[in-house]
Write an enzyme that holds these catalytic residues in place. Structure first.
Site, short mmCIF file in Angstrom:
data_model
loop_
_atom_site.label_atom_id
_atom_site.label_comp_id
_atom_site.label_asym_id
_atom_site.label_seq_id
_atom_site.Cartn_x
_atom_site.Cartn_y
_atom_site.Cartn_z
CG PHE C 244 -1.65 -1.33 1.38
CD1 PHE C 244 -2.57 -1.78 0.44
CD2 PHE C 244 -1.36 -2.14 2.46
CE1 PHE C 244 -3.17 -3.02 0.59
CE2 PHE C 244 -1.95 -3.38 2.61
CZ PHE C 244 -2.87 -3.82 1.67
CB ILE C 469 2.21 -6.24 -2.80
CG1 ILE C 469 1.30 -5.34 -3.65
CG2 ILE C 469 3.67 -6.03 -3.19
CD1 ILE C 469 1.49 -3.84 -3.36
CB THR C 471 -1.51 -6.62 -6.87
OG1 THR C 471 -0.22 -7.22 -6.80
CG2 THR C 471 -1.46 -5.31 -6.12
NE ARG C 616 -8.03 -6.96 -23.10
CZ ARG C 616 -8.73 -7.41 -24.15
NH1 ARG C 616 -9.61 -8.37 -23.97
NH2 ARG C 616 -8.54 -6.91 -25.36
CE LYS C 621 -12.51 -16.44 -7.75
NZ LYS C 621 -12.36 -17.85 -7.34
CB THR C 622 -7.24 -10.82 -8.61
OG1 THR C 622 -7.14 -10.63 -10.02
CG2 THR C 622 -6.91 -12.27 -8.28
CE LYS C 689 -9.21 3.11 -18.55
NZ LYS C 689 -9.95 4.36 -18.85
N GLY C 692 -5.93 -1.10 -8.88
CA GLY C 692 -5.53 -1.33 -7.49
C GLY C 692 -5.87 -0.19 -6.54
CD GLU C 693 -2.63 3.46 -6.42
OE1 GLU C 693 -1.73 3.69 -5.62
OE2 GLU C 693 -2.63 3.93 -7.58
#
Lengths: 329, 168, 729
Positions: C244, C469, C471, C616, C621-622, C689, C692-693
């Site tokens: 993070f 991590i 991700t 895309r 799931k992740t 794109k 994660g954030e």
């Protein structure tokens, strides 16, 4: 953690004897080891009392319960008698800590938890409780979680226990064994000391004095019980304010009112005047507000914890509303 | 300090500094690094193991206090080619991301399901005299001693719920 | 020599859509899952290294002064102690992300309380911990230094200033205006795995097993800190227990472990205590943000202003990029923005999940709610009306943007139409409210390399120093390679977290998946090309599936085509002209229902939904899990998270997990996430794109807006702890 001698006690008498030369009992250890790792506490000798036969919950002749000092918080909360007749105690225990900690923490140890004051925990800052005479960093520091009642100029720590608040409202008493073999019984009010000039002294227990049991008097009939814990997270957080209440109604008037408070003071707090005010009266917002006035008459905030005063008022009124409504239903 | 621990069914005789926590005994002395150290102060649950069937924080207890005890760690719950149903459900439901809190979550959940089966109430239980049911609120409350910063909480709850339902 | 692919033109061929293995996008399980759920995945401090000693670090007890270890010899003589080290090369604070060089070094002068100024090494952890706690540290000639922004020197950040049109006039002439100042506190990344490193020297070569996000930079930072050539350093981080942002740059424990291992001549492990993670890694800057909004009678913005004050340690250039999304999220001709940086002696500020937008969008979206309330307009409609045609400052087109769709779809899924009026809904003692907010985060492509090997056995190996991590890197890189090479997921091995492998973008800034994924895509594309050449067909006519190639109405197995050869290709991507030609960002919308206790002011999030568009989706799931994590960070930001600093010495008072309140399971309802189908041709050849954030960029505002809806209390000082709620009730 400083080096220490470790030994295991085989009986309460053995424990007392081992403690004669100075020593600290360890039971669950969930707070003691926490503090030892930071060297806030640093006993030379650790006496493990976990194998003592103090894990029973027995009914007393007057309808109460004798709870062995080593009964875990989980076992106490889950006891069917406690759940049925002293639900405020179950509720308080279940509101505290986590499943893992409740499995390890004991009844006696819970009563002797140290404060969560962040300055007590940090050896780089002054703290009269940890290092008498060094000063109190909390008064003008980050004191959001600290006390507004019962403080002194030397210390504004709170007692962190939920269970002890319920024990206080239930008029529980602790049974102890002193080194010389003498036993005594103490109310929680008598057990705990206010900080005054000596915040390092938190209880009247003598060196080597072992809590062996906590005794609950017979259950209170015809009254509603609740434990309301207000905290920053939904779970796994210490109380900002908590209220343990046992309230009964008869013919529309309050016949029974026992109230104890957590998060406000250096010990589980109780104020007889609050209870006296309520007895015999018809429940109303005005009455509850007056009760809060009495409770908080002497309250003093230290900046970041000022909110505890209005929060305590609002929580008390809310709890009294809930209990009197339930009692009249 | 001589200490004998039975870990995942195997007896271990150890000679330890009395200051050694159960967690450090596992990680530093036995090579059992499945139990994690997230805080070392009982504030995160990553070190959760079962001692005599009950979940505890292994960081907040000394190894020497557990002489003779039966300890179950994540390594004793399942292996990559022999997963417990709960471990499989954590994978299927994506009940983790970084994986660091995961062994603690799974040890905790394994013991927690036993606690529910035994009828233990929780803070989320409406009537503490009733048997608790396996609601989302119950699971979430009972698992709140296990922090997850990746915040797989909804998936953790789902993994536990599904496992319990399937074994019922 | 492999060609570097520069992203200079939109990738309109959308090659991944032609692949038939069916892996990319599918909600597949993480391949490393079995290791993680059994405790077999090896994190930094878990390697079994022979003859390892333990190091524990020592903190500065104040924010200023020359550091003196007054009982150093006594400590060195304690049982088991091997060394007490206060080497000049110890770090003052961690390196910033992508620094690629050493941060400020030197343990002899304290810059903030909690700074790690020495390391004590002993045979056992217990001995090292006690010895470290026994060190008496005094600070000589300490000066009074600023520890809060209010008293600190402030440096205007000229490069961040924008003055377009005339905002003041717009504010005067607008039908509706908002001029509100908000504050957000410092946050801590708080990964569950504390920073830890094991250093082992083999002659002049260092192996550092650590917990890091961006290894190619970290290796250079570590080498530079130690004064050795990067070729001498190998870093390993196959599993990272959360980052993070806190593990972007090399941190004090790695340098301490390396120095200590050299000095005592054996491997040394240094693991930070949780308190040290809070005190001496990184924080998100506290912010003060003034938002000005000027709207016409129909709710169209004619102007907006965003002025921010952030803080950092002296000597650090990082300034929380609070304004980042304010530049493009909404229309409005008259725009004014500025940024000031206060120099404070608190722990270093750096990237914490979604630097900039996490707090910038969140505050802006709270102010937008104030505007909607003032106009009496549906907050969703207010946003919809202000979606700009093109970037409102540069005039560039957006690369792809399903922002309006996210607003509409999210509203529908959540049941937004059923929202109550302010203070209108009550259930017993609980006041119920709905709130929403937009999500936006810039999208970035970074240089990244990967090597892919296709074997005649019909398996492939992906190798890169990229990290996972949490991700999902292990999952998605295997999916991309599997799709491109026509292999089942299980036939692809993904090897990560080792600087001896081709250098990757690293995990940060939401660019990890798309950048490292593109490098894998490119390597696979090169392998496809070679296969096509061998088969003398056009690569476009080659269909690969389940280890077989189909072309010209014939099918041949890989073993047959490759004979005994492996094909090894390197993929290497760099950002190119598409980064400049268009505005690239991800978008979404959050919807939340809260219950606020009428007496105590406690807030519980009852429901929360997010709809997101991020190009895309590589693994449904992740990607969803990433959004759950982001939204939960948002819950923390909204309700509980705040680093509390002592007002006198600036130390982190709540430096533990019991008092720095990250959300627990019971704080988080069963969040729902919708991922919209999107292809962004400008982003990279995969049209993907970052995700994660995005989930945190505005999430907290949906909750505070819901608190307003429930109670009529507008908290402008994050987080909305109960004391602030009851103060307004």
């Amino acid at each position: 953690m400083r080096p220490f001698d470790y030994s295991r006690a085989s009986s309460t008498a053995d424990a007392a004897q081992q403690a004669a030369g100075g020593g600290t009992f360890i039971a669950g250890g969930t707070n003691l080891l926490d503090l030892m790792k930071l060297e806030v506490m640093a006993p030379d000798k650790l006496i493990d009392i976990n194998r003592l036969d103090l894990s029973q919950i027995e009914e007393t002749s007057d309808g109460g319960l004798r709870i062995g000092a080593l009964v875990s918080n989980s076992d106490l909360a889950n006891d069917t008698r406690v759940r049925r007749d002293w639900p405020v105690l179950s509720r308080a225990l279940l509101a505290g800590a986590s499943g893992q900690l409740r499995n390890k923490a004991t009844t006696g140890g819970n009563l002797l938890q140290r404060t969560r004051c962040l300055y007590f925990y940090d050896r780089a800052t002054p703290c009269n409780k940890r290092d008498p005479g060094s000063g109190c960093a909390a008064r003008e520091g980050f004191n959001r979680i600290l006390a507004v009642l019962g403080t002194s100029e030397h210390c504004i720590a709170t007692h962190p226990s939920d269970m002890a608040v319920a024990m206080r409202v239930l008029d529980a008493e602790v049974e102890t064994l002193k080194q010389d073999g003498e036993t005594r019984r103490l109310t929680l009010d008598a057990l705990y000391l206010l900080p005054g000039d000596h915040p390092e002294r938190e209880t009247v227990l003598e060196p080597g004095e072992l809590i062996t049991a906590v005794v609950l008097p017979a259950p209170i009939k015809d009254a509603q019980q609740t434990y309301r814990k207000v905290r920053d997270r939904a779970s796994y957080a210490f109380a900002l304010v908590s209220v343990a209440g046992i309230v009964g109604l008869k013919d529309g008037r309050i016949s029974h009112a026992d109230l104890a408070f957590g998060g406000l003071a250096p010990k589980p707090w109780r104020n007889a005047e609050v209870e006296e005010l309520l007895i015999g009266e018809t429940p109303s917002e005005t009455l509850f507000d007056k009760a809060a006035d009495i409770l908080l008459a002497e309250a003093q905030g230290y900046g970041a914890n000022d909110f505890k005063i209005p929060l305590a008022r609002r929580t008390l009124v809310s709890v009294l509303n809930e209990l009197t409504k339930e009692a009249s239903a | 300090m001589k200490t004998e621990l039975t870990i995942n069914g195997t007896q271990h005789k150890l000679e330890l500094d009395p200051r050694t926590t159960l967690l450090d005994a596992l990680r530093h002395h036995l090579g059992l690094t499945g139990s994690k150290k997230g805080c070392d102060h009982g504030q995160c649950g990553a070190c959760t193991v079962m001692v005599n069937g009950r979940r505890i924080n292994s960081c907040l207890t000394l190894a020497c206090m557990h002489d003779g005890d039966e300890i179950t760690t994540i390594e004793g719950i399942g292996q990559p080619d022999n997963l417990s149903p709960l471990q499989q459900a954590f994978i299927s439901q994506d009940g983790f991301q970084c994986g660091y809190c995961t062994p603690g979550q799974i040890c905790s959940a394994t013991a927690m399901l036993e606690e529910i089966a035994e009828g233990w109430p929780s803070h989320a239980t409406e009537d503490i005299n009733d048997r608790p049911s396996l609601t989302v609120d119950e699971i979430a409350e009972r698992m709140s001693g296990n922090l997850c910063r990746c915040a797989a909480y909804p998936n953790i709850v789902e993994a536990i719920r599904k496992t319990a339902e399937e074994s019922a | 020599m492999t060609e570097v692919f520069k992203m200079d033109a939109p990738a309109t061929d959308r090659r991944l859509d032609d692949m038939v293995q069916g892996l990319v996008g599918a909600p597949l399980d993480r391949p490393e899952g079995p290791l993680k759920v059994t405790g077999q995945a090896t994190y930094a401090n878990e390697w079994q290294v022979e003859n390892m000693a333990h190091g524990v670090m020592v903190r500065a007890p104040g924010p200023s002064g020359r550091v003196v270890l007054s009982n150093r010899d006594d400590v060195a003589a304690m049982p088991g102690v091997l060394a007490v080290i206060q080497d000049e090369r110890l770090l003052r604070n961690p390196a910033q992300g992508k620094a690629n060089e050493a941060p400020v070094q030197g343990p002899h002068h304290a810059a903030y309380m909690g700074q790690l100024i020495a390391v004590v090494v002993a045979e056992t952890f217990e001995q090292a911990r006690h010895a470290a706690q026994s060190v008496k540290v005094t600070l000589e000639n300490a000066e009074v230094v600023a520890v809060t922004s209010d008293t600190a020197a402030v440096e205007p950040q000229e490069s961040k200033t924008l003055d377009q049109g005339d905002l003041e006039t717009a504010m005067r002439e607008a039908a509706h205006t908002v001029d509100a100042t908000y504050t957000t506190p410092s946050h801590s990344s708080t990964p569950m795995e504390p920073h830890a490193s094991i250093a082992t020297w083999e002659g002049e070569d260092l192996i550092l097993r650590g917990s890091y996000q961006m290894l190619k930079y970290n290796r250079n930072e570590l080498a530079d800190s130690l004064g050795i050539h990067p070729d001498r350093v190998r870093m390993l981080a196959p599993y990272v227990g959360g980052g993070f942002g806190s593990k972007l740059g090399i941190a004090p424990e790695a340098v301490a472990a390396a120095i200590a291992a050299r000095e005592v001549g054996r491997p040394v492990s240094v693991a930070l205590h949780r308190q040290q993670v809070y005190e001496a890694t990184m924080r998100r800057s506290d912010t003060r943000q003034r938002i000005r909004l000027a709207a016409d009678a129909e709710g169209r913005l004619i102007g907006l202003g965003h002025d921010a004050l952030v803080s950092n340690l002296p000597g650090e250039t990082f300034a929380e990029p609070v304004l980042q999304a304010s530049h493009f999220l909404y229309a409005g001709a008259n725009r004014k923005m500025s940024m000031d940086l206060a120099r404070v002696h608190r722990l270093c500020c750096g990237s914490v999940r979604a630097p900039g937008e996490a707090v910038g969008v969140t505050v802006f979206e709270s102010a937008m709610d104030e505007l909607a309330q003032q106009i009496g307009m549906d907050p969703v409609e207010l946003r919809r009306r202000n979606i700009p045609d093109k970037d409102p400052e540069s005039g560039k087109p957006f690369s792809s943007r399903r922002f309006e769709d996210a607003l509409d779809s999210g509203a529908k899924i959540f049941g937004w139409a059923d929202r109550p009026g302010v203070k209108e809904r009550r259930e017993g003692e609980w006041l119920i409210g709905y709130g929403m907010a937009s999500a936006a985060r810039v999208n970035v492509l970074m240089e990244s390399q990967a090597r892919v090997t296709l074997t005649p056995q019909g398996t492939a190996r992906v190798e890169t120093d990229m990290t996972d991590i949490g991700t999902g890197t292990y999952a998605i890189l295997g999916q991309i390679a599997g799709d491109m090479l026509g292999l089942p997921r299980d036939a692809v091995e993904v090897v990560l977290g080792d600087t001896s492998l081709p250098p990757a973008a690293g995990s940060g800034g939401s660019w990890g998946a798309s950048s490292s994924g593109t490098s894998v895509y490119l390597a696979c594309q090169a392998i496809r090309q070679q296969l096509a050449e061998r088969l003398e067909v056009s690569e476009n006519d080659l269909t690969l599936k389940d280890g077989r190639a189909t072309f010209d109405n014939q099918t041949r197995g890989l073993a047959d085509i490759l004979q005994n050869d492996e094909i090894v290709k390197l993929g290497h991507v760099e950002a190119g002209e598409t980064s400049e030609a268009v505005r690239q960002a991800t978008f979404g919308a959050y919807f939340a229902e809260v219950a606020v206790h009428a007496a105590t002011g406690e807030t519980r999030v009852r429901r929360m939904h997010g709809t997101f568009a991020a190009g895309r989706i590589l693994n449904a799931k992740t990607a969803r899990s990433q959004c759950l994590g982001g939204m939960t960070f948002g819950i923390g930001m909204a309700l509980t998270e705040e680093l509390a600093f002592d007002p006198r010495d600036g130390h982190v008072a709540n430096h533990n997990l019991a008092e720095y309140h990250i959300p627990v399971n019971a704080d988080v309802p069963q969040l729902t996430v919708e991922l919209l189908e999107e292809r962004d041709d400008w982003a990279n050849p995969m049209q993907a794109k970052g995700i994660g954030e995005l989930g945190i960029c505005g999430a907290g505002a949906a909750i505070l807006n819901a608190i307003y809806n429930a109670t009529g209390v507008r908290v402008r000082d994050y987080p909305a702890t109960l004391d602030k709620v009851i103060a307004g009730m």
